[in-house]
Design a protein around this motif. Structure first.
Motif, PDB file in Angstrom:
ATOM      1  N   TRP A 139      24.766   0.118  -3.453  1.00 21.73           N
ATOM      2  CA  TRP A 139      25.724  -0.759  -4.122  1.00 21.73           C
ATOM      3  C   TRP A 139      26.492  -0.089  -5.236  1.00 21.73           C
ATOM      4  O   TRP A 139      27.415  -0.680  -5.788  1.00 21.73           O
ATOM      5  CB  TRP A 139      25.014  -2.012  -4.643  1.00 21.73           C
ATOM      6  CG  TRP A 139      24.221  -2.679  -3.576  1.00 21.73           C
ATOM      7  CD1 TRP A 139      22.877  -2.867  -3.561  1.00 21.73           C
ATOM      8  CD2 TRP A 139      24.701  -3.210  -2.338  1.00 21.73           C
ATOM      9  NE1 TRP A 139      22.495  -3.481  -2.387  1.00 21.73           N
ATOM     10  CE2 TRP A 139      23.596  -3.708  -1.617  1.00 21.73           C
ATOM     11  CE3 TRP A 139      25.963  -3.310  -1.735  1.00 21.73           C
ATOM     12  CZ2 TRP A 139      23.704  -4.295  -0.370  1.00 21.73           C
ATOM     13  CZ3 TRP A 139      26.070  -3.890  -0.472  1.00 21.73           C
ATOM     14  CH2 TRP A 139      24.950  -4.378   0.184  1.00 21.73           C
ATOM     15  N   SER A 140      26.148   1.166  -5.560  1.00 21.32           N
ATOM     16  CA  SER A 140      26.816   1.782  -6.707  1.00 21.32           C
ATOM     17  C   SER A 140      27.481   3.124  -6.399  1.00 21.32           C
ATOM     18  O   SER A 140      28.040   3.733  -7.300  1.00 21.32           O
ATOM     19  CB  SER A 140      25.811   1.967  -7.851  1.00 21.32           C
ATOM     20  OG  SER A 140      24.800   2.878  -7.466  1.00 21.32           O
ATOM     21  N   THR A 141      27.430   3.568  -5.150  1.00 18.61           N
ATOM     22  CA  THR A 141      28.041   4.862  -4.817  1.00 18.61           C
ATOM     23  C   THR A 141      28.961   4.716  -3.601  1.00 18.61           C
ATOM     24  O   THR A 141      28.819   3.784  -2.802  1.00 18.61           O
ATOM     25  CB  THR A 141      26.973   5.923  -4.480  1.00 18.61           C
ATOM     26  OG1 THR A 141      26.297   5.541  -3.278  1.00 18.61           O
ATOM     27  CG2 THR A 141      25.978   6.104  -5.621  1.00 18.61           C
ATOM     28  N   ASP A 142      29.893   5.643  -3.490  1.00 12.42           N
ATOM     29  CA  ASP A 142      30.762   5.662  -2.306  1.00 12.42           C
ATOM     30  C   ASP A 142      29.935   5.940  -1.044  1.00 12.42           C
ATOM     31  O   ASP A 142      30.196   5.375   0.011  1.00 12.42           O
ATOM     32  CB  ASP A 142      31.859   6.717  -2.456  1.00 12.42           C
ATOM     33  CG  ASP A 142      32.853   6.358  -3.545  1.00 12.42           C
ATOM     34  OD1 ASP A 142      32.968   5.158  -3.874  1.00 12.42           O
ATOM     35  OD2 ASP A 142      33.517   7.274  -4.059  1.00 12.42           O
ATOM     36  N   TRP A 143      28.934   6.823  -1.150  1.00 13.77           N
ATOM     37  CA  TRP A 143      28.037   7.092  -0.024  1.00 13.77           C
ATOM     38  C   TRP A 143      27.407   5.786   0.456  1.00 13.77           C
ATOM     39  O   TRP A 143      27.412   5.481   1.652  1.00 13.77           O
ATOM     40  CB  TRP A 143      26.945   8.093  -0.440  1.00 13.77           C
ATOM     41  CG  TRP A 143      25.898   8.308   0.621  1.00 13.77           C
ATOM     42  CD1 TRP A 143      25.939   9.222   1.633  1.00 13.77           C
ATOM     43  CD2 TRP A 143      24.666   7.593   0.779  1.00 13.77           C
ATOM     44  NE1 TRP A 143      24.809   9.124   2.415  1.00 13.77           N
ATOM     45  CE2 TRP A 143      24.003   8.129   1.906  1.00 13.77           C
ATOM     46  CE3 TRP A 143      24.043   6.560   0.086  1.00 13.77           C
ATOM     47  CZ2 TRP A 143      22.766   7.664   2.357  1.00 13.77           C
ATOM     48  CZ3 TRP A 143      22.809   6.094   0.535  1.00 13.77           C
ATOM     49  CH2 TRP A 143      22.189   6.639   1.653  1.00 13.77           C
ATOM     50  N   GLY A 144      26.874   5.022  -0.480  1.00 21.24           N
ATOM     51  CA  GLY A 144      26.208   3.770  -0.129  1.00 21.24           C
ATOM     52  C   GLY A 144      27.152   2.779   0.527  1.00 21.24           C
ATOM     53  O   GLY A 144      26.794   2.106   1.503  1.00 21.24           O
ATOM     54  N   THR A 145      28.364   2.690   0.011  1.00 22.37           N
ATOM     55  CA  THR A 145      29.353   1.783   0.602  1.00 22.37           C
ATOM     56  C   THR A 145      29.629   2.158   2.049  1.00 22.37           C
ATOM     57  O   THR A 145      29.668   1.300   2.933  1.00 22.37           O
ATOM     58  CB  THR A 145      30.664   1.808  -0.216  1.00 22.37           C
ATOM     59  OG1 THR A 145      30.370   1.390  -1.545  1.00 22.37           O
ATOM     60  CG2 THR A 145      31.710   0.902   0.398  1.00 22.37           C
ATOM     61  N   MET A 146      29.792   3.452   2.309  1.00 20.29           N
ATOM     62  CA  MET A 146      30.053   3.901   3.682  1.00 20.29           C
ATOM     63  C   MET A 146      28.847   3.627   4.587  1.00 20.29           C
ATOM     64  O   MET A 146      29.012   3.227   5.734  1.00 20.29           O
ATOM     65  CB  MET A 146      30.395   5.396   3.704  1.00 20.29           C
ATOM     66  CG  MET A 146      31.636   5.725   2.898  1.00 20.29           C
ATOM     67  SD  MET A 146      33.082   4.839   3.470  1.00 20.29           S
ATOM     68  CE  MET A 146      33.825   6.097   4.452  1.00 20.29           C
ATOM     69  N   ILE A 147      27.655   3.815   4.065  1.00 17.46           N
ATOM     70  CA  ILE A 147      26.441   3.589   4.857  1.00 17.46           C
ATOM     71  C   ILE A 147      26.293   2.114   5.206  1.00 17.46           C
ATOM     72  O   ILE A 147      26.069   1.760   6.359  1.00 17.46           O
ATOM     73  CB  ILE A 147      25.183   4.121   4.122  1.00 17.46           C
ATOM     74  CG1 ILE A 147      25.232   5.644   4.015  1.00 17.46           C
ATOM     75  CG2 ILE A 147      23.906   3.643   4.798  1.00 17.46           C
ATOM     76  CD1 ILE A 147      25.225   6.388   5.335  1.00 17.46           C
ATOM     77  N   TRP A 148      26.434   1.214   4.216  1.00 19.74           N
ATOM     78  CA  TRP A 148      26.241  -0.200   4.556  1.00 19.74           C
ATOM     79  C   TRP A 148      27.376  -0.729   5.414  1.00 19.74           C
ATOM     80  O   TRP A 148      27.169  -1.602   6.262  1.00 19.74           O
ATOM     81  CB  TRP A 148      25.916  -1.087   3.361  1.00 19.74           C
ATOM     82  CG  TRP A 148      26.965  -1.365   2.343  1.00 19.74           C
ATOM     83  CD1 TRP A 148      27.091  -0.795   1.127  1.00 19.74           C
ATOM     84  CD2 TRP A 148      28.033  -2.323   2.440  1.00 19.74           C
ATOM     85  NE1 TRP A 148      28.179  -1.321   0.465  1.00 19.74           N
ATOM     86  CE2 TRP A 148      28.769  -2.263   1.243  1.00 19.74           C
ATOM     87  CE3 TRP A 148      28.444  -3.221   3.412  1.00 19.74           C
ATOM     88  CZ2 TRP A 148      29.884  -3.061   0.999  1.00 19.74           C
ATOM     89  CZ3 TRP A 148      29.553  -4.017   3.171  1.00 19.74           C
ATOM     90  CH2 TRP A 148      30.253  -3.932   1.982  1.00 19.74           C
ATOM     91  N   LEU A 149      28.598  -0.197   5.242  1.00 17.69           N
ATOM     92  CA  LEU A 149      29.690  -0.599   6.137  1.00 17.69           C
ATOM     93  C   LEU A 149      29.423  -0.117   7.568  1.00 17.69           C
ATOM     94  O   LEU A 149      29.646  -0.846   8.529  1.00 17.69           O
ATOM     95  CB  LEU A 149      31.034  -0.074   5.636  1.00 17.69           C
ATOM     96  CG  LEU A 149      31.668  -0.829   4.477  1.00 17.69           C
ATOM     97  CD1 LEU A 149      32.880  -0.081   3.945  1.00 17.69           C
ATOM     98  CD2 LEU A 149      32.028  -2.247   4.890  1.00 17.69           C
ATOM     99  N   GLY A 150      28.944   1.110   7.702  1.00 20.47           N
ATOM    100  CA  GLY A 150      28.584   1.625   9.021  1.00 20.47           C
ATOM    101  C   GLY A 150      27.490   0.794   9.666  1.00 20.47           C
ATOM    102  O   GLY A 150      27.546   0.457  10.855  1.00 20.47           O
TER     103      GLY A 150
END
Length: 166
Positions: free
Chosen positions: A84-95
């Motif tokens: 919820w706090s990193t660009d990596w995390g955003t891409m992972i949960w969107l994927g």
């Protein structure tokens, strides 16, 4: 990178490649070809293809999602902070979200194909106009859903692939 992560990546990526490749092949090659051959041949071919195809889709999709989830928990500690706090995390949960949506769309497409096969099995001769219309409607719905599911799972792959680079 330790051996556990390497194994998890392989158990995530190899079934993922199978899932995505199968989805794209079915949606953009097999189903359009079956639509062109017409109803006398398509139900028989789908009847023989449907069971192994569904085993491949379900098995590879579930393995991809499960091992991807396990890997996400092993790669980042604490995972929920990163999601919820990193660009990596955003891409992972969107994927992940797009993967689950694609799996659901694929299941609905499979149900349309199964209904079409069931109608084809029940035929003793040529289909009635009503049966032919129903089969055409189911075929068109299955093609649309399969194409949508294939595109959504490709988008999921794009998010996952970009996660390391954002």
């Amino acid at each position: 990178m330790d051996a556990e992560i390497v194994i998890l990546r392989l158990l995530h990526i190899l079934p993922g490649a199978t899932w995505v490749g199968s989805a794209v092949f079915l949606a953009f090659v097999v189903q359009p070809a079956l639509a062109k051959t017409g109803s006398p041949h398509a139900p028989a071919l789908m009847e023989n293809m449907l069971k192994p195809l569904m085993i491949t889709f379900h098995g590879s999709a579930i393995m991809t999602i499960v091992f991807g989830t396990v890997m996400a928990f092993r790669v980042r500690e604490p995972l929920f902070d990163y999601l919820w706090s990193t660009d990596w995390g955003t891409m992972i949960w969107l994927g992940f979200l797009f993967s689950v949506v694609a799996y659901g769309i694929g299941n609905v497409a499979g149900l349309s194909n199964k209904k079409m096969v069931d109608i084809g099995k029940s035929l003793t001769g040529s289909p009635t106009p009503e049966q032919a219309a129903e089969m055409t409607k189911l075929r068109d719905r299955a093609i649309l859903l399969a194409r949508t599911g294939a595109l959504v799972v490709v988008i999921a792959v794009a998010f996952m692939a970009l996660a390391q680079h954002v």
